[in-house]
Design an enzyme around this catalytic site. Structure first.
Site, PDB file in Angstrom:
ATOM      1  N   ILE A  31       0.829  -1.206   0.000  1.00  0.00           N
ATOM      2  CA  ILE A  31       0.000   0.000   0.000  1.00  0.00           C
ATOM      3  C   ILE A  31       0.864   1.257   0.000  1.00  0.00           C
ATOM      4  O   ILE A  31       0.371   2.343  -0.318  1.00  0.00           O
ATOM      5  CB  ILE A  31      -0.975   0.037   1.203  1.00  0.00           C
ATOM      6  CG1 ILE A  31      -0.221   0.177   2.532  1.00  0.00           C
ATOM      7  CG2 ILE A  31      -1.882  -1.179   1.210  1.00  0.00           C
ATOM      8  CD1 ILE A  31      -1.123   0.502   3.704  1.00  0.00           C
ATOM      9  N   ASP A  32       2.149   1.135   0.336  1.00  0.00           N
ATOM     10  CA  ASP A  32       3.023   2.308   0.403  1.00  0.00           C
ATOM     11  C   ASP A  32       3.491   2.782  -0.966  1.00  0.00           C
ATOM     12  O   ASP A  32       4.020   3.889  -1.086  1.00  0.00           O
ATOM     13  CB  ASP A  32       4.263   1.997   1.263  1.00  0.00           C
ATOM     14  CG  ASP A  32       3.911   1.773   2.724  1.00  0.00           C
ATOM     15  OD1 ASP A  32       2.845   2.251   3.152  1.00  0.00           O
ATOM     16  OD2 ASP A  32       4.695   1.115   3.421  1.00  0.00           O
ATOM     17  N   ARG A  90     -11.135  24.203  13.041  1.00  0.00           N
ATOM     18  CA  ARG A  90     -10.085  23.403  13.665  1.00  0.00           C
ATOM     19  C   ARG A  90      -8.930  23.148  12.712  1.00  0.00           C
ATOM     20  O   ARG A  90      -9.048  23.270  11.504  1.00  0.00           O
ATOM     21  CB  ARG A  90     -10.648  22.051  14.135  1.00  0.00           C
ATOM     22  CG  ARG A  90     -11.474  22.143  15.405  1.00  0.00           C
ATOM     23  CD  ARG A  90     -12.035  20.804  15.788  1.00  0.00           C
ATOM     24  NE  ARG A  90     -12.742  20.879  17.066  1.00  0.00           N
ATOM     25  CZ  ARG A  90     -13.707  20.061  17.448  1.00  0.00           C
ATOM     26  NH1 ARG A  90     -14.084  19.083  16.639  1.00  0.00           N
ATOM     27  NH2 ARG A  90     -14.287  20.196  18.613  1.00  0.00           N
ATOM     28  N   ARG A 148       6.426   4.430   6.297  1.00  0.00           N
ATOM     29  CA  ARG A 148       7.610   4.519   7.153  1.00  0.00           C
ATOM     30  C   ARG A 148       8.841   4.957   6.370  1.00  0.00           C
ATOM     31  O   ARG A 148       9.670   5.703   6.868  1.00  0.00           O
ATOM     32  CB  ARG A 148       7.858   3.167   7.818  1.00  0.00           C
ATOM     33  CG  ARG A 148       8.910   3.184   8.915  1.00  0.00           C
ATOM     34  CD  ARG A 148       8.925   1.870   9.666  1.00  0.00           C
ATOM     35  NE  ARG A 148       7.621   1.571  10.229  1.00  0.00           N
ATOM     36  CZ  ARG A 148       7.264   0.357  10.662  1.00  0.00           C
ATOM     37  NH1 ARG A 148       8.106  -0.655  10.572  1.00  0.00           N
ATOM     38  NH2 ARG A 148       6.058   0.163  11.174  1.00  0.00           N
ATOM     39  N   ARG A 194      -6.624  18.806  16.434  1.00  0.00           N
ATOM     40  CA  ARG A 194      -6.907  17.387  16.664  1.00  0.00           C
ATOM     41  C   ARG A 194      -5.958  16.534  15.818  1.00  0.00           C
ATOM     42  O   ARG A 194      -5.545  16.934  14.735  1.00  0.00           O
ATOM     43  CB  ARG A 194      -8.350  17.038  16.281  1.00  0.00           C
ATOM     44  CG  ARG A 194      -9.407  17.796  17.075  1.00  0.00           C
ATOM     45  CD  ARG A 194      -9.502  17.266  18.502  1.00  0.00           C
ATOM     46  NE  ARG A 194     -10.661  17.797  19.194  1.00  0.00           N
ATOM     47  CZ  ARG A 194     -10.682  18.941  19.855  1.00  0.00           C
ATOM     48  NH1 ARG A 194      -9.575  19.676  19.901  1.00  0.00           N
ATOM     49  NH2 ARG A 194     -11.772  19.357  20.468  1.00  0.00           N
ATOM     50  N   VAL A 210      -6.483   0.768   9.487  1.00  0.00           N
ATOM     51  CA  VAL A 210      -7.709   0.992   8.715  1.00  0.00           C
ATOM     52  C   VAL A 210      -7.367   1.199   7.240  1.00  0.00           C
ATOM     53  O   VAL A 210      -8.181   0.933   6.357  1.00  0.00           O
ATOM     54  CB  VAL A 210      -8.484   2.211   9.269  1.00  0.00           C
ATOM     55  CG1 VAL A 210      -7.756   3.515   8.962  1.00  0.00           C
ATOM     56  CG2 VAL A 210      -9.897   2.259   8.688  1.00  0.00           C
ATOM     57  N   SER A 268     -17.904   8.988 -19.233  1.00  0.00           N
ATOM     58  CA  SER A 268     -17.916   8.012 -20.329  1.00  0.00           C
ATOM     59  C   SER A 268     -16.522   7.634 -20.799  1.00  0.00           C
ATOM     60  O   SER A 268     -16.343   6.602 -21.440  1.00  0.00           O
ATOM     61  CB  SER A 268     -18.707   8.575 -21.520  1.00  0.00           C
ATOM     62  OG  SER A 268     -20.022   8.906 -21.139  1.00  0.00           O
ATOM     63  N   ARG A 306     -32.680 -10.587 -12.232  1.00  0.00           N
ATOM     64  CA  ARG A 306     -33.022  -9.261 -11.721  1.00  0.00           C
ATOM     65  C   ARG A 306     -32.304  -8.241 -12.597  1.00  0.00           C
ATOM     66  O   ARG A 306     -31.214  -8.502 -13.109  1.00  0.00           O
ATOM     67  CB  ARG A 306     -32.578  -9.087 -10.267  1.00  0.00           C
ATOM     68  CG  ARG A 306     -33.264 -10.029  -9.287  1.00  0.00           C
ATOM     69  CD  ARG A 306     -34.731  -9.665  -9.094  1.00  0.00           C
ATOM     70  NE  ARG A 306     -35.333 -10.442  -8.035  1.00  0.00           N
ATOM     71  CZ  ARG A 306     -35.878 -11.646  -8.193  1.00  0.00           C
ATOM     72  NH1 ARG A 306     -35.860 -12.220  -9.400  1.00  0.00           N
ATOM     73  NH2 ARG A 306     -36.412 -12.296  -7.193  1.00  0.00           N
ATOM     74  N   GLN A 308     -22.858   9.533 -11.964  1.00  0.00           N
ATOM     75  CA  GLN A 308     -22.243  10.852 -12.066  1.00  0.00           C
ATOM     76  C   GLN A 308     -22.064  11.525 -10.719  1.00  0.00           C
ATOM     77  O   GLN A 308     -21.369  12.532 -10.615  1.00  0.00           O
ATOM     78  CB  GLN A 308     -23.099  11.770 -12.944  1.00  0.00           C
ATOM     79  CG  GLN A 308     -23.048  11.438 -14.407  1.00  0.00           C
ATOM     80  CD  GLN A 308     -23.851  12.409 -15.255  1.00  0.00           C
ATOM     81  OE1 GLN A 308     -24.413  12.031 -16.250  1.00  0.00           O
ATOM     82  NE2 GLN A 308     -23.911  13.659 -14.861  1.00  0.00           N
TER      83      GLN A 308
END
Length: 768
Positions: A180-181, A216, A225, A307, A314, A503, A628, A637
């Site tokens: 992911i890095d 904030r 890392r 904060r 996650v 598109s 279905r 969009q």
């Protein structure tokens, strides 16, 4: 087994031209899919597993799972299992890896590698496909280099016979990078990076709403890392005020600079400050900079309500994005092709992405360059570290600096630049406008906003737009300026068109702003629709997608969601094809798989409508499956733009205004601007590996004006992959598959001995 069509000139010398393509399966060794031993268990790996297994089986090979990474390879037994077609069903939407992954100390010792070799020889396996980081891939290469001596030792120990050693005399290795890095040099994007950015941006969007309400400052710490890619792209995608990355620590006295910037933003009317921190951030002396350190600094010096949020794991969880599913699938197919063509002389390679092209690079060249980045950081050669990361990373950094760290100049250019949005709104438009406005202001231009498209231009709905006027626009969907369609005569001024449509049907560009957001919306909707039928009887879903006459969304969503068929205008079909598709699903429902997915582009055929196809499948499937249908409509969009579209829009807006600035210098004569040459009106588009400006006049021959689509489209070549992964007996032409390239040297100010180890100019499709 169906024949696989090869261009024999591209096959390795091991394949004799006298052997017919359909007989190639008789001389293939079994393949094994092996998941790398790094702790990475992120997004997109299951797509790669699925593609490798199914394409391997398609070519006639035996394919094995190795559970629990290198540990499973060492332990053998039930950890090495034969894979089947059905064993990889219903896994595209799953995060992590279904075959497990683990670090393995045993494999680091020669004794452990000898046990692994024994397990492979006994099963007749001489091909390994490995997913992991540079450590896992380096281990695989070491295993390959030792293979011959390992076999000698096994024969001496009496554990294998001379005949077994002779049959397994060579080991082929192909790698895919999962991280992911995005910290591996040689590929624009590693499997999992795009999905991690999705998780991060979801959190940023949620946080900034509250932060803006309460005025904030928010500090968000993301993974990275040793590589700041996630932090840097997040900063671009959310318009952050500051970003800390390990490759480029802030200058001495950064504390005062940061506080001045935050105070300046508040003085301009901003109610929100956002700071992004990579977990490996540090100062020029090598001391760590944590989110808590920054919080204390801001509260002490400015008194702002501040904060911090540390995202942690996650970022690794959740459903993979459409991009990662498609990337994993494409890499898996290419990995099998690389193994089929490998010879004893072929070096171990890694399958990489350059622009929208799959390429093969020597594994150890890429590993060495990746290590060179770490060396450059350790030696405090920061500029070199940025360059060694590749052109994509360097462009990201330069764009971020322009948009976040340069104050508007006091002097003006006396040039007016207007921005107008045309056509239907799409996600990412506002990011492009924000970038264009701010780059224009930096260049000293007077920036103007035209509301409601060309109609607004004709009616004089034009007003100045300021630096703060576009604050917070990167995360907004639709078009803040408004869009309307009409037709007016061409003006003799420089013009640049930035493709922006869900598109993805603009000639001159492989990608359009907004298409990635729409694609992810379709893919996630398909996931939910299939999940809604869990526990019910066998069911087939027929889903209509947008796109006009362009089948990009239907095709790519079909690849990402694992569709059984995708009907599009560009790939003509008739009643015989529909009959074959129905029969295919009837046979599929006789297996353990109980779901079918059919996608239909809205204008694929005037007679074979969604209602017609629904009625046909319902009638022919009576007693076997029920049907279905869903028409997705305008939901494709809407929504907030994906990280890709935010970043793509930001880069395109920046590059467009810089081009206009240079073009204005060329056409400014005697106090007036006059531009009527073909190259003064261009489309800015991504073509294969680069962003290019193409004159509109030259694109006429490439355009089907009746159906508003390009005459040729690169993505059509991916449709056979979708059909093969759905188990259709079709031919696969591999003549245009990637061939081995080499790491391209870059000029960096490093010592001469290290100049031989420079990084390739990687280009992710949104970032050149």
């Amino acid at each position: 087994m169906c024949p696989i069509t090869f261009s024999l000139s591209h096959l390795s010398p091991a394949y004799s031209p006298s052997v017919s393509p359909s007989n190639l399966v008789l001389i293939l060794d079994p393949l094994t899919f092996f998941c790398g031993t790094s702790r990475y268990e992120g997004y997109g790996m299951n797509a790669a597993v699925r593609a490798t297994v199914r394409v391997g089986i398609y070519t006639g090979a035996k394919v094995y799972f190795v559970h629990e990474g290198y540990q499973g390879l060492v332990d053998g037994g039930d950890n090495i299992k034969l894979a089947t077609w059905e064993s990889v069903s219903m896994m595209l939407q799953l995060g992590g890896t279904v075959i497990g992954s683990a670090r393995c100390m045993d494999f680091r010792a020669r004794e452990g590698r000898m046990k692994a070799a024994l397990n492979l020889v006994k099963l007749g396996i001489t091909n390994l496909c490995v997913i992991g980081g540079d450590g896992s891939l380096t281990g695989a290469n070491q295993f390959r280099k030792e293979w011959a001596t390992l076999l000698v030792d096994l024969v001496k120990a009496g554990k294998i016979t001379d005949d077994e050693a002779r049959k397994s005399c060579h080991l082929n290795i192909v790698g895919m990078v999962g991280s992911i890095d995005n910290d591996f040099c040689g590929t624009d994007m590693t499997i999992g990076t795009d999905s991690a950015l999705h998780r991060i941006i979801e959190v940023v969007d949620a946080i900034t709403t509250t932060a803006q309400s309460h005025q904030r400052t928010f500090i968000l710490e993301v993974m990275g890392r040793h590589c700041g890619y996630l932090a840097l792209v997040t900063a671009l995608a959310c318009g952050a005020d500051w970003v800390f990355i390990p490759e480029m620590p802030p200058d001495e006295g950064w504390e005062g600079h940061l506080c001045r910037r935050l105070a300046d933003q508040r003085a301009r009317g901003s109610r929100l400050n956002v700071i992004i921190v990579a977990e490996g951030a540090m100062d020029r002396a090598g001391n760590p900079i944590s989110s808590e350190d920054i919080k204390k600094l801001v509260e002490k010096n400015l008194g702002f309500d501040t904060r911090t949020t540390v995202l942690g794991h996650v970022q690794r969880g959740g459903t993979p994005s459409a991009f990662d599913r498609i990337l994993g699938s494409r890499m898996g197919v290419e990995a099998v092709m690389a193994l089929l063509e490998a010879t004893p002389e072929t070096p171990a390679c890694v399958v990489s992405l350059s622009g929208n092209q799959a390429v093969r690079l020597p594994l150890m060249e890429c590993v060495q360059v990746t290590k060179d980045v770490t060396t450059a950081m350790a030696e405090k050669r920061w500029e070199d570290a940025i360059k060694l990361r590749g052109k994509s990373f360097e462009n990201n950094w330069n764009t971020y600096k322009m948009l976040a760290h340069i104050n508007p100049p006091d002097t003006k250019s006396n040039i007016n630049v207007a921005i107008v949005n045309i056509g239907a709104p799409c996600a990412g438009m506002n990011a492009a406008v924000r970038s264009a406005v701010r780059i224009g202001i930096i260049q000293g231009h007077n920036m103007l906003a035209v509301h409601d498209g060309f109609e607004g231009l004709a009616q004089g709905k034009i007003e100045p737009i300021t630096w703060t006027g576009v604050s917070g626009w990167t995360g907004k969907g639709g078009s803040e300026l408004g869009t309307k369609r009409d037709k007016y005569e061409e003006l003799c001024i420089p013009m640049v068109v930035i493709p922006a449509t869900v598109s993805n049907n603009v000639p001159g560009s492989d990608f359009s702003i907004g298409a990635d957001t729409a694609l992810n919306t379709i893919t996630s909707t398909c996931d939910r629709i299939k999940q809604s039928a869990a526990g019910t009887k066998r069911r087939v879903f027929i889903i209509e997608t947008a796109g006009g006459y362009c089948g990009y969304l239907a095709t790519m969503a079909g690849l990402a969601a694992g569709a059984d068929a995708a009907y599009i205008y560009e790939d003509k079909f008739g009643i015989r094809d529909l009959e074959m598709n129905v029969e295919h699903l009837v046979q599929k429902m006789k297996t353990d798989v109980k779901r079918g997915l059919i996608l239909r582009n809205e204008n694929c055929n005037a007679n074979y409508t969604t209602d017609f196809i629904f009625a046909l499948y319902s009638e022919e499937g009576k007693g076997i499956f029920d049907c279905r249908k869903n028409v997705l409509g305008h939901m494709q969009q809407g929504g907030t733009p994906t990280p890709f579209d935010r970043n793509f829009g930001t880069k395109m807006g920046s590059k467009a205004v810089l081009w206009i600035t240079e073009k204005l210098k060329e056409v400014y004569r005697h106090g007036r601007i006059f531009a009527n040459t073909p190259d003064s009106a261009c489309v800015l588009g991504m073509k294969k590996r680069a962003l290019t400006f193409q004159p509109l006049a030259e694109l006429k021959e490439q355009t089907d004006f009746v159906h508003r689509i390009p005459k040729t489209s690169w993505w059509l070549k991916l449709r056979p992959i979708m059909k093969i992964l759905a188990k259709y007996n079709i031919s696969l032409d591999t003549s245009e598959h990637a061939h081995m390239e080499h790491v391209i040297k870059k000029r960096v100010s490093m010592p001469a001995p290290l100049m031989k180890k420079a990084c390739p100019p990687t280009k992710h499709e949104e970032e050149e």
